[in-house]
Enzyme design. Structure first.
Site, short mmCIF file in Angstrom:
data_model
loop_
_atom_site.label_atom_id
_atom_site.label_comp_id
_atom_site.label_asym_id
_atom_site.label_seq_id
_atom_site.Cartn_x
_atom_site.Cartn_y
_atom_site.Cartn_z
N ASN A 9 0.95 -1.14 0.06
CA ASN A 9 -0.13 0.07 -0.03
C ASN A 9 0.88 1.18 -0.10
O ASN A 9 1.38 1.65 1.14
CB ASN A 9 -0.71 -0.24 1.23
CG ASN A 9 -1.66 1.22 1.30
OD1 ASN A 9 -1.86 2.04 0.39
ND2 ASN A 9 -2.21 1.32 2.64
N GLU A 166 -5.16 -5.34 10.33
CA GLU A 166 -4.46 -4.31 10.51
C GLU A 166 -4.37 -3.46 12.06
O GLU A 166 -5.30 -2.77 12.04
CB GLU A 166 -4.23 -3.36 9.59
CG GLU A 166 -3.85 -4.06 8.08
CD GLU A 166 -3.42 -2.83 7.27
OE1 GLU A 166 -2.28 -3.00 6.94
OE2 GLU A 166 -3.95 -1.76 7.13
N GLY A 172 2.47 2.00 10.75
CA GLY A 172 3.40 3.17 10.67
C GLY A 172 3.96 3.40 11.74
O GLY A 172 4.78 4.32 12.09
P1 PGA Z 1 3.01 0.14 7.68
O1 PGA Z 1 1.57 0.25 6.97
O2 PGA Z 1 3.50 -1.23 7.11
O3 PGA Z 1 3.89 1.10 7.17
O4 PGA Z 1 2.89 -0.15 8.95
C1 PGA Z 1 0.73 -0.84 7.01
C2 PGA Z 1 -0.74 -0.25 6.24
O5 PGA Z 1 -0.76 0.89 6.58
O6 PGA Z 1 -1.12 -1.06 5.36
#
Ligand code: PGA
Length: 249
Positions: A9, A166, A172
């Site tokens: 993503n 998630e 993040g």
């Molecule tokens: P991240 O994001 O891998 O940067 O934690 C995952 C996501 O938002 O799908």
């Protein structure tokens, strides 16, 4: 058969030249696993990505869509518009859409229905907030999200659904759910779908984990029995990291 999938993503990153550079690197990279690879660039880069990836096994997904087929919805994009540029998969319900753009489970149910009737595949995201986990409500929150958005669809439609658990506190943040926490929730999700839809749907349902998946933790997370891959944010912006995750099975 559950398919292994790693989806990137890209969020609001990568303009035209960065898209082209990253995709060229991905095209050259060596894939040693049999996972489906999906990248989700911004709307403005979708047509470019589809063209650049022609003849490869890397697929392109959109990050969002509107539930309506057309009309006065300034700034929005429909399923048929996505199909028109060669995109047949869409991410729906990402936590950033939920929290920043007030997308509720009821609104997401409409988007899912619209995507399915537009013959699109859906990567449906859901997961609890930190406060839910701290208060021990995480299983209930996830059950509610799943039931509201997805339990009205037909059994047959599940062929076109990929789930992405998630936990919001892991997105993040550099903090991941432990492999045990991911497995425990994935097993819970699979059993909920099983209760509602039965064995045929459940045995072919891919459930991805998302939230700070990196090359150094992907293998352990992916080795959990109910984890079929990952939805990757930050690490999907770097070809080496993304491919290390793709090859972590
Ligand atoms: P991240 O994001 O891998 O940067 O934690 C995952 C996501 O938002 O799908």
């Amino acid at each position: 058969m559950r398919t292994k999938i790693v989806a990137g993503n890209w969020k609001m990153n990568n303009d035209s030249s960065a898209t082209s550079a990253l995709l060229q690197e991905l095209k050259k990279a060596n894939q040693t696993s049999n996972a489906r690879r999906i990248v989700a660039p911004a709307f403005t880069q979708l047509a470019q990505a589809v063209k650049l990836l022609e003849g490869t096994t890397i697929e392109v997904a959109a990050q969002n869509m509107n539930a309506a087929t057309s009309g006065a919805f300034t700034g929005e994009v429909s399923a048929s518009m996505l199909k028109g540029v060669g995109v047949a998969t869409v991410i729906i319900g990402h936590s950033e859409r939920r929290s920043l753009y007030n997308e509720t489970d009821v609104a997401l149910a409409e988007k899912v229905a619209a995507a399915l009737s537009g013959n699109m595949e859906v990567i449906f995201c859901f997961g609890e907030e930190l406060s839910d986990r701290k208060s021990g409500r995480h299983f209930d929150v996830v059950s509610h999200q799943l039931k509201t958005a997805l339990f009205e669809i037909t059994p047959d439609s599940w062929k076109h659904i990929i789930l992405a658990y998630e936990p919001v506190w892991a997105i993040g943040t550099g903090e991941t759910a432990s492999p045990e926490q991911a497995q425990e929730m994935h097993a819970h999700i699979r059993s909920l779908v099983h209760q509602q839809y039965g064995e045929t749907v459940t045995t072919s349902l891919s459930i991805l984990y998302g939230g700070s998946v990196k090359p150094n933790n992907a293998k352990e997370i992916f080795s959990q029995p109910d984890v079929d891959g990952g939805l990757i944010g930050g690490a999907s912006l770097n070809a080496n990291d993304f491919m290390a995750i793709v090859n972590a099975f």
